[in-house]
Design a protein around this motif. Structure first.
Motif, short mmCIF file in Angstrom:
data_model
loop_
_atom_site.label_atom_id
_atom_site.label_comp_id
_atom_site.label_asym_id
_atom_site.label_seq_id
_atom_site.Cartn_x
_atom_site.Cartn_y
_atom_site.Cartn_z
N PHE A 1 -11.75 0.47 8.31
CA PHE A 1 -11.20 0.62 9.66
C PHE A 1 -11.70 -0.51 10.58
N ILE A 2 -10.75 -1.07 11.34
CA ILE A 2 -11.09 -2.14 12.29
C ILE A 2 -10.86 -1.73 13.74
N TRP A 3 -10.23 -0.57 13.98
CA TRP A 3 -9.90 -0.19 15.37
C TRP A 3 -9.74 1.32 15.47
N LYS A 4 -9.92 1.78 16.73
CA LYS A 4 -9.75 3.20 17.05
C LYS A 4 -8.91 3.31 18.32
N ASN A 5 -8.07 4.32 18.37
CA ASN A 5 -7.16 4.55 19.51
C ASN A 5 -6.21 3.37 19.76
N PRO A 6 -5.32 3.09 18.82
CA PRO A 6 -5.03 3.84 17.60
C PRO A 6 -5.93 3.40 16.44
N TRP A 7 -6.01 4.28 15.43
CA TRP A 7 -6.75 3.93 14.23
C TRP A 7 -5.99 2.84 13.48
N MET A 8 -6.70 1.77 13.13
CA MET A 8 -6.10 0.66 12.40
C MET A 8 -7.01 0.26 11.25
N VAL A 9 -6.40 -0.20 10.16
CA VAL A 9 -7.17 -0.57 8.98
C VAL A 9 -6.78 -1.97 8.50
N ALA A 10 -7.62 -2.52 7.65
CA ALA A 10 -7.28 -3.76 6.95
C ALA A 10 -6.57 -3.38 5.66
N PHE B 1 -5.49 1.76 1.52
CA PHE B 1 -4.26 1.36 2.19
C PHE B 1 -3.74 0.02 1.67
N GLY B 2 -4.06 -0.27 0.42
CA GLY B 2 -3.63 -1.53 -0.18
C GLY B 2 -2.14 -1.65 -0.39
N ASN B 3 -1.42 -0.54 -0.26
CA ASN B 3 0.04 -0.59 -0.39
C ASN B 3 0.71 -1.02 0.91
N TYR C 1 -2.61 -5.35 9.18
CA TYR C 1 -3.51 -4.45 9.93
C TYR C 1 -2.70 -3.31 10.56
N PRO C 2 -2.24 -2.37 9.75
CA PRO C 2 -1.36 -1.32 10.26
C PRO C 2 -2.11 -0.21 10.99
N GLU C 3 -1.40 0.45 11.88
CA GLU C 3 -1.88 1.71 12.45
C GLU C 3 -1.71 2.79 11.39
N VAL C 4 -2.67 3.73 11.33
CA VAL C 4 -2.59 4.79 10.33
C VAL C 4 -2.86 6.14 10.98
N ASP C 5 -2.32 7.16 10.37
CA ASP C 5 -2.53 8.54 10.80
C ASP C 5 -3.60 9.17 9.92
N LEU C 6 -4.68 9.61 10.53
CA LEU C 6 -5.78 10.21 9.74
C LEU C 6 -5.31 11.42 8.95
N ASN C 7 -4.26 12.07 9.41
CA ASN C 7 -3.76 13.27 8.72
C ASN C 7 -3.16 12.94 7.36
N THR C 8 -2.86 11.65 7.12
CA THR C 8 -2.26 11.27 5.84
C THR C 8 -3.31 11.00 4.77
N ILE C 9 -4.58 10.98 5.17
CA ILE C 9 -5.65 10.68 4.22
C ILE C 9 -5.99 11.92 3.41
N LYS C 10 -6.00 11.78 2.09
CA LYS C 10 -6.26 12.91 1.21
C LYS C 10 -7.72 12.93 0.79
N GLU C 11 -8.06 13.95 0.02
CA GLU C 11 -9.47 14.17 -0.33
C GLU C 11 -9.98 13.18 -1.38
N ASP C 12 -9.10 12.35 -1.94
CA ASP C 12 -9.54 11.43 -2.99
C ASP C 12 -10.16 10.15 -2.45
N LEU C 13 -10.30 10.04 -1.14
CA LEU C 13 -10.93 8.87 -0.53
C LEU C 13 -12.46 8.98 -0.66
N ASP C 14 -13.08 7.98 -1.30
CA ASP C 14 -14.52 8.03 -1.54
C ASP C 14 -15.34 7.59 -0.33
#
Length: 263
Positions: free
Chosen positions: A157-166, A185-187, A191-204
């Protein structure tokens, strides 16, 4: 003398440039480590390494907005920019002042090529060759180290409000892959905005970068309460995103990070 930048644009100089304006913090640090500090006349407010640099050089603005009049008054021989960090509009205006050398960095190989380019451009080949050799040796050692490490699925994660990732096609993503991390989020691209609700339990692991957003302990606590099975770690963003001579320290940092993640 003719030189090409990393966008294959040709720049021509009668003599080695001796008045440099650098508008990219990681490239500014690289210049200093190549022994070129005395040639730097202008920097950005984000050029923080070494710490004394902004006191001794003219600060001409940031990476997205600069004072063109200040740069013009410095009478530079060359202006150093980056395709991603500086805007196209800036570059077009800067080209009216002096030749603009553009870097374009997506991976470690690109970074090594830039160091080599600067060595030739500023007539410090021995120093650039020594730095490239050091980086190659440290990378070779790190590859031997990393082959025994568990492959983890991570989100950076590189940003918050909105959440953004590399995501994909970034230097950060290349550094994640170098660490044998699987970018969650390699797909996605850039640097897209992402919804935390889309993250599943397989994230280490969730990596919170120290820059450009200044994540704090409260952000770690928030995410840990939300993702109970995921490690949340604050990391030094410079080692994942600065592609100059800071890489000479990055591999030791990455080893320490892996040790922390395995605890």
């Amino acid at each position: 003398m003719k030189y090409q930048d990393q966008l294959k644009r040709t720049l021509e100089f009668e003599n080695t440039p001796t008045r440099i304006v650098s508008l990219v913090p990681s490239q500014t640090e690289l210049l200093v480590d190549l022994g070129l500090e005395s040639l730097i006349v202008g920097v950005t407010k984000f050029c923080i390494h070494p710490a004394s640099l902004r006191k001794n050089k003219t600060v001409v603005g940031g990476t997205k907005q600069v004072h063109f009049d200040k740069i013009k008054n410095l009478n530079p021989d060359i202006i150093l920019c980056n395709k991603e960090e500086n805007t196209k509009e800036m570059i077009l205006e800067l080209e009216k002042i002096a030749p603009v050398h553009l870097s374009d960095i997506y991976n470690l190989d690109d970074a090594l090529k830039l160091i080599d380019l600067y060595g030739k451009l500023f007539s410090v080949e021995k120093k650039s060759e020594a730095l490239v050799s050091s980086l190659e040796n440290k990378y070779k050692d790190f590859r031997h180290y990393i082959k025994d490490q568990e492959k983890l699925k991570v989100a950076y994660f590189i940003w918050k409000n909105p959440w953004m990732v590399a995501a994909n096609t970034t230097f950060i993503d290349a550094m994640l892959r170098l660490n044998s991390f699987d970018n969650y989020f390699g797909n996605l691209e850039r640097y897209p905005e992402v919804d935390l609700n889309t993250i599943k339990e397989d994230l280490d692991v969730i990596l919170l970068s120290s820059e450009p957003y200044p994540f704090k302990s409260a952000d770690i606590k928030e995410l840990r309460s939300r993702f109970l099975r995921t490690k949340v770690v604050l990391v030094d963003g410079e080692f994942f995103s600065w592609y100059g001579s800071r890489l000479d320290y990055a591999f030791a940092y990455f080893k320490t990070l892996h040790q922390d993640l395995s605890d």
